[in-house]
Scaffold this active site. Structure first.
Site, PDB file in Angstrom:
ATOM      1  N   LYS A 197      -8.980  77.338 -27.889  1.00  0.00           N
ATOM      2  CA  LYS A 197      -9.649  76.156 -27.713  1.00  0.00           C
ATOM      3  C   LYS A 197      -9.505  75.503 -26.293  1.00  0.00           C
ATOM      4  O   LYS A 197      -8.424  75.017 -25.891  1.00  0.00           O
ATOM      5  CB  LYS A 197      -8.644  74.924 -28.867  1.00  0.00           C
ATOM      6  CG  LYS A 197      -9.773  73.990 -29.294  1.00  0.00           C
ATOM      7  CD  LYS A 197     -10.421  73.049 -28.357  1.00  0.00           C
ATOM      8  CE  LYS A 197      -9.555  71.731 -27.875  1.00  0.00           C
ATOM      9  NZ  LYS A 197     -10.146  70.928 -26.889  1.00  0.00           N
ATOM     10  N   GLU A 218       5.951  62.126 -15.166  1.00  0.00           N
ATOM     11  CA  GLU A 218       4.868  62.650 -14.557  1.00  0.00           C
ATOM     12  C   GLU A 218       3.584  62.159 -14.177  1.00  0.00           C
ATOM     13  O   GLU A 218       3.302  61.271 -15.341  1.00  0.00           O
ATOM     14  CB  GLU A 218       4.416  63.955 -15.298  1.00  0.00           C
ATOM     15  CG  GLU A 218       3.480  64.880 -14.959  1.00  0.00           C
ATOM     16  CD  GLU A 218       3.318  66.137 -15.892  1.00  0.00           C
ATOM     17  OE1 GLU A 218       2.930  65.932 -17.077  1.00  0.00           O
ATOM     18  OE2 GLU A 218       3.012  67.435 -15.253  1.00  0.00           O
ATOM     19  N   GLU A 225       4.044  74.760 -22.864  1.00  0.00           N
ATOM     20  CA  GLU A 225       3.994  74.248 -21.372  1.00  0.00           C
ATOM     21  C   GLU A 225       3.566  73.113 -21.187  1.00  0.00           C
ATOM     22  O   GLU A 225       2.445  72.810 -21.344  1.00  0.00           O
ATOM     23  CB  GLU A 225       3.258  75.507 -20.635  1.00  0.00           C
ATOM     24  CG  GLU A 225       3.813  75.632 -19.150  1.00  0.00           C
ATOM     25  CD  GLU A 225       3.165  74.960 -18.174  1.00  0.00           C
ATOM     26  OE1 GLU A 225       3.587  73.595 -18.216  1.00  0.00           O
ATOM     27  OE2 GLU A 225       2.147  74.967 -17.713  1.00  0.00           O
ATOM     28  N   CYS A 239       0.835  71.225 -13.364  1.00  0.00           N
ATOM     29  CA  CYS A 239       2.082  70.983 -14.128  1.00  0.00           C
ATOM     30  C   CYS A 239       3.384  71.301 -13.243  1.00  0.00           C
ATOM     31  O   CYS A 239       4.477  70.697 -13.509  1.00  0.00           O
ATOM     32  CB  CYS A 239       2.053  72.014 -15.415  1.00  0.00           C
ATOM     33  SG  CYS A 239       1.687  73.496 -14.959  1.00  0.00           S
TER      34      CYS A 239
END
Ligand code: NAD
Length: 531
Positions: A225, A433, A300, A334
């Site tokens: 996906k 973040e 992750e 990331c």
């Protein structure tokens, strides 16, 4: 090109599809090797990111023909955050069909195929990616807004993942274990069966490569996906899989919305292992859904990765790396090095030199191939603005910022890189973040303080250390809470071979390298008593 407003038509023969409303098309690409499901996305979210342009994505050799990615569409796309393609809105039923197709493959020819032959197919796929590198880079750049040079690097990394896992496919061995007299005990590494892969928008090709490449090498069949914000490159990569001869059902891509197709994939009891890359909140949701059917997950989830610059650091080597680690992909990485800790005696020097570099950075359309392209969408831009307005309101000093070039369309999602100094350790700019080109810097007095500050967030993905002191290098490598620690470098150029993953809120499980192959297999112990 069919009129998208005219109603549902699916034309498999000429490998094109038109959809209205919620039509789903299964495209067989001649060999039926890859099933691509396309319908339109019509929700509010999609309207926000994919509007107006009514051309359809086409499949087959002309998937990315002039209808969708013509040059003016590209500029327009970049100016309005990729509003240039309509995509399939996969449903739970499509996911179910894909899982069934994958199961049939894993129990059929694919499951019986020798590991060396799986490796050969992956090798051919790597060659096909390499041969289409420019095309894939164009697609990725247009779809995500990233500068072409970054997209080219991503396409090269994709080929390298397939190449690495091609070579590894027949080197995944079990063991024999010394046990009691009269026994022979051995372990078998077996594929899970059907693996699910939920991919984010920031590095579609790279993340697909590391996850799907390893899963296929280990003998699994995959259901993927991609992110609704960027999936065109993966459709093309999948069509290349078909062209090099992967058997039917081995690779299934279901485009669609996270809350629908993504959730359906995480919920599906036929998924034997799930690999997710994306935000911590969605990761938690996905893990809970997978737990309901006892499905192992690799998560992750991003980070707030620190780099520590000691007073004996080689600044000429460190400075360009410190800058690149936060501006690459406009900070939407990331493992972005989003925090820098500098030894107090060097603090002003490092800030001055960082400021000089930040002031020279330029953001603009991907086609201009500058330092930064636009952010992925308005939501992401708003997120960055929210962080920056908090910084301003709280009096966090701005040390420097780059510029957005004049040619950049005013309505685009551009963000100039920003350098902030003296960021308090409890500020959200130090803790959370941003996923944008914003670098937070603060000083430290001694090693203990640096380590405490580096470890002092909920994340733990990557960390960097800059020092010439060998003992300190080893101490820090052990003391830093991160899945990867880099000494006098950051990121090691990507490193397909290097296991990657996080601790704490950055996730768990490892991708890349041989570790990924272990994650995509399950170990069976066989004890033979023979007297
Ligand atoms: P997200 O986590 O919502 O999306 C990532 C993937 O998960 C996409 O394919 C999405 O369709 C899918 N998804 C969304 N909801 C789902 C659900 N309920 N079930 C299953 N799958 C689902 O990320 P986002 O909203 O696109 O980005 C938001 C934030 O995520 C960013 O600001 C950034 O902090 C973070 N992010 C991190 C990474 C990374 O590499 N770690 C990548 C992209 C985004």
């Amino acid at each position: 090109m069919p009129d998208t407003a005219a109603g549902p038509t699916v034309a498999v023969d000429d490998q094109s599809i038109a959809a209205a409303g919620e039509v789903v098309g299964f495209i067989d690409l001649g060999t039926n090797s890859v099933r691509l499901l396309l319908v339109r996305i019509l929700t509010d979210h999609a309207v926000e990111t994919i509007t107006e342009q009514k051309e359809m994505v086409r499949l087959g050799d002309n998937v990315y023909g002039d209808k969708v990615l013509r040059p003016d569409a590209m500029d327009r796309a970049l100016s309005v955050c990729r509003e240039f393609a309509e995509l399939a809105r996969g449903t739970a039923a499509d996911v179910d069909a894909a899982v069934r197709a994958a199961r049939a493959a894993s129990q059929g020819n694919w499951g019986r195929m020798a590991a060396a032959d799986r490796g050969r197919l992956l090798r051919r796929w790597a060659d096909a990616v390499e041969a289409h590198r420019d095309e894939l880079a164009q697609i990725e750049s247009q779809d995500t807004g990233k500068p072409l040079k970054q997209a080219r690097a991503d396409a090269a990394a994709l080929a390298r993942y397939f190449e690495f896992y091609a070579g590894a496919a027949d080197k995944l061995h079990g063991q024999t274990i010394p046990y009691a007299e009269g026994y022979t005990v051995l372990t078998l590494r077996e594929p899970h069966g059907v693996t699910g892969h939920i991919i984010p928008w920031n590095y579609p090709m790279q993340i697909f490569g590391r996850s799907v490449g390893a899963a296929l090498a280990a003998g699994n069949a995959c259901v993927v996906k991609p992110a609704e914000d960027a999936c065109l490159s993966l459709l093309r990569v999948a069509s290349l899989a078909a062209s090099v001869g992967f058997p039917p059902g081995v690779l299934n891509i279901v485009t669609g919305l996270g809350a629908e197709a993504g959730q359906a994939l995480a919920d599906h009891p036929g998924i034997d292992h799930l690999s997710f890359t994306g935000s911590p909140d969605t990761g938690r949701r996905v893990a809970i859904a997978a737990a309901a059917h006892h499905c192992p997950v690799t998560l992750e989830l991003g980070g707030k990765s620190p780099q520590i610059v000691f007073d004996d650091a080689d600044l000429d080597a460190a400075l360009p790396v410190l800058v690149n680690a936060i501006i690459q992909n406009a900070g939407q990485t990331c493992s972005a090095g989003s925090r820098v800790l500098v030894a107090a005696p060097l603090y002003e020097t490092v800030l001055e030199r960082l400021a000089e570099r930040f002031a020279a950075l330029r953001a603009g359309p991907a086609s201009m191939d500058l330092d930064l392209g636009p952010l992925i969408n308005r939501r992401q831009q708003q997120r960055v603005w929210d962080f920056l307005s908090d910084a301003q309101a709280d009096g966090v000093p701005l040390a420097a910022q780059g510029e957005i070039v004049d040619d950049a369309p005013a309505e685009g999602c551009y963000q100039a890189p920003v350098l902030l100094r003296d960021v308090p350790a409890d500020h959200r700019l130090w803790q959370d973040e941003v996923f944008g080109p914003v670098l937070a810097v603060r000083p430290f007095d001694d090693e203990d303080e640096a380590v405490a500050s580096a470890n002092g967030t909920k994340y733990g993905l990557v960390a960097g250390v800059w020092t010439r002191d060998g003992a300190r290098q080893l101490r820090l490598a052990r003391r830093l809470e991160a899945g990867q620690v880099f000494v006098n470098n950051y990121g090691a150029g990507g490193g397909v071979e290097l296991p990657f993953g996080g601790v704490k809120a950055s996730g768990h499980g490892r991708e890349k390298g041989f570790e990924a192959l272990y994650a995509f297999t399950r170990l069976k112990t066989v004890a033979l008593r023979h007297g």
